[in-house]
Scaffold this motif. Structure first.
Motif, PDB file in Angstrom:
ATOM      1  N   VAL A   1      -8.917  -3.366  -2.362  1.00  0.00           N
ATOM      2  CA  VAL A   1      -8.777  -2.737  -0.134  1.00  0.00           C
ATOM      3  C   VAL A   1      -8.716  -3.422   0.469  1.00  0.00           C
ATOM      4  O   VAL A   1      -9.840  -3.922   0.881  1.00  0.00           O
ATOM      5  CB  VAL A   1      -9.680  -1.784  -0.169  1.00  0.00           C
TER       6      VAL A   1
ATOM      7  N   HIS B   1      -9.702  -1.261   5.825  1.00  0.00           N
ATOM      8  CA  HIS B   1      -9.119  -0.274   5.450  1.00  0.00           C
ATOM      9  C   HIS B   1      -9.493   1.004   6.057  1.00  0.00           C
ATOM     10  O   HIS B   1      -7.894   1.942   5.942  1.00  0.00           O
ATOM     11  CB  HIS B   1      -8.999   0.012   4.103  1.00  0.00           C
TER      12      HIS B   1
ATOM     13  N   MET C   1       1.040  -0.902   0.043  1.00  0.00           N
ATOM     14  CA  MET C   1      -0.355  -0.039  -0.175  1.00  0.00           C
ATOM     15  C   MET C   1       0.801   1.633  -0.205  1.00  0.00           C
ATOM     16  O   MET C   1       0.514   2.006  -0.768  1.00  0.00           O
ATOM     17  CB  MET C   1      -0.952   0.013   1.002  1.00  0.00           C
TER      18      MET C   1
ATOM     19  N   TRP D   1      -4.624  -0.576  12.613  1.00  0.00           N
ATOM     20  CA  TRP D   1      -4.863  -1.766  12.116  1.00  0.00           C
ATOM     21  C   TRP D   1      -4.724  -3.521  12.491  1.00  0.00           C
ATOM     22  O   TRP D   1      -5.686  -4.110  12.242  1.00  0.00           O
ATOM     23  CB  TRP D   1      -4.176  -1.725  10.744  1.00  0.00           C
TER      24      TRP D   1
END
Length: 285
Positions: free
Chosen positions: A256, A260, A215, A233
């Motif tokens: 995704v 997220h 990412m 996360w």
């Protein structure tokens, strides 16, 4: 005289070798340590951890766009004194009642050597760093209202953080010991995760880190996810019991990653990933 204590990091904070060298060099030289790096790389936490690990008090001055340098020294409330004088208040006779001590004053008059954190100095006006040069150099300043000089009893360990939002003046930089906290590599990031989540499943960490670094590498991201956002996360992945297979899934419709919102913090970046998912679907279609 420089403090003999040395910062070695701790079980609570992963400090790389070059960061430990920088901290101890700044302490030995009795110069402010200017720490730069991406947001979320632990710059503020560094000052707190230096204080904790060396057994020193911490004094925190968090800078805003409206902060002025003189607020770190003191503020004099002339309006309040005038009002109290008009009302015949006894306290109006002593001007000291209207002088509010700033964070530098607190640090200079501390009974034991403190750590002074000047956090996010680049948020303030460009003249802010220069306005503090003399006080940080001499470790003293003059209070006009009370006709006294406040001089540091012990020189504080000064940690100054910057997110690189604007360039700092050369004269200020010359007086600091500088360190840039590089974004953690895979080994360092694993060590950081172990500190925060001891016993976390290694397969989950491995897959999450692979997704996270991919990412960050996507061209055009407005805000790359940071270390602190990765930790958020991971905490969510564990609390929601997201399995490794879900993270590993290569379905173009799910480009995704799950949850997220802990990593992507603006609509432009989410739209970027959605466009990439659309292109991947079209290529596979």
């Amino acid at each position: 005289m420089a403090d003999k204590k040395r910062f070695e990091g701790s079980d609570h904070y992963v400090a790389t070798d070059d960061l430990r060298v920088a901290v101890n060099a700044a302490i030995a030289l009795e110069r402010p340590l200017l720490v730069k790096g991406e947001p979320g790389t632990g710059k503020t936490m560094l000052a707190l951890e230096i204080a904790r690990s060396l057994g020193m008090p911490i004094i925190e001055w968090h800078i805003k766009s409206t902060t002025k340098a003189h607020q770190g020294l003191y503020e004099y409330d002339a309006v309040a004194r005038l009002r109290d004088g008009q009302l015949g208040e006894e306290r109006a006779k002593d001007i000291r009642n209207y002088v509010k001590k700033g964070k530098l004053w607190e640090a200079f008059t501390a009974t034991e050597r403190p750590v002074l954190l000047i956090d996010e100095i680049d948020k303030a006006d460009i003249e802010f760093p220069n306005d503090l040069l003399q006080e940080l150099d001499r470790m003293e300043f003059y209070v006009y209202e009370t006709d006294e000089t406040i001089k540091a009893k012990v020189r504080p360990v000064v940690i100054i953080t910057s997110n690189n939002e604007k360039e700092l003046p050369d004269a200020f930089l010359r007086r600091c010991f500088f360190h840039y906290i590089k974004f953690p590599d895979d080994v360092t990031m694993n060590a950081i995760i172990d500190v925060h989540f001891p016993g976390i499943k290694k397969r989950l960490v491995s897959e999450a880190l692979a997704t996270f670094y991919k990412m960050r590498d996507v061209p055009g991201l407005k805000k790359k996810p940071s270390t602190s956002e990765l930790l958020d996360w991971l905490k969510l992945l564990m609390s929601e019991d997201i399995d490794v297979e879900t993270l590993r899934e290569k379905n173009p419709n799910k480009l995704v990653p799950p949850l997220h919102g802990a990593l992507l913090k603006n609509e432009q970046d989410i739209q970027l990933f959605e466009r990439l998912a659309f292109l991947a679907r079209r290529e596979n279609g």
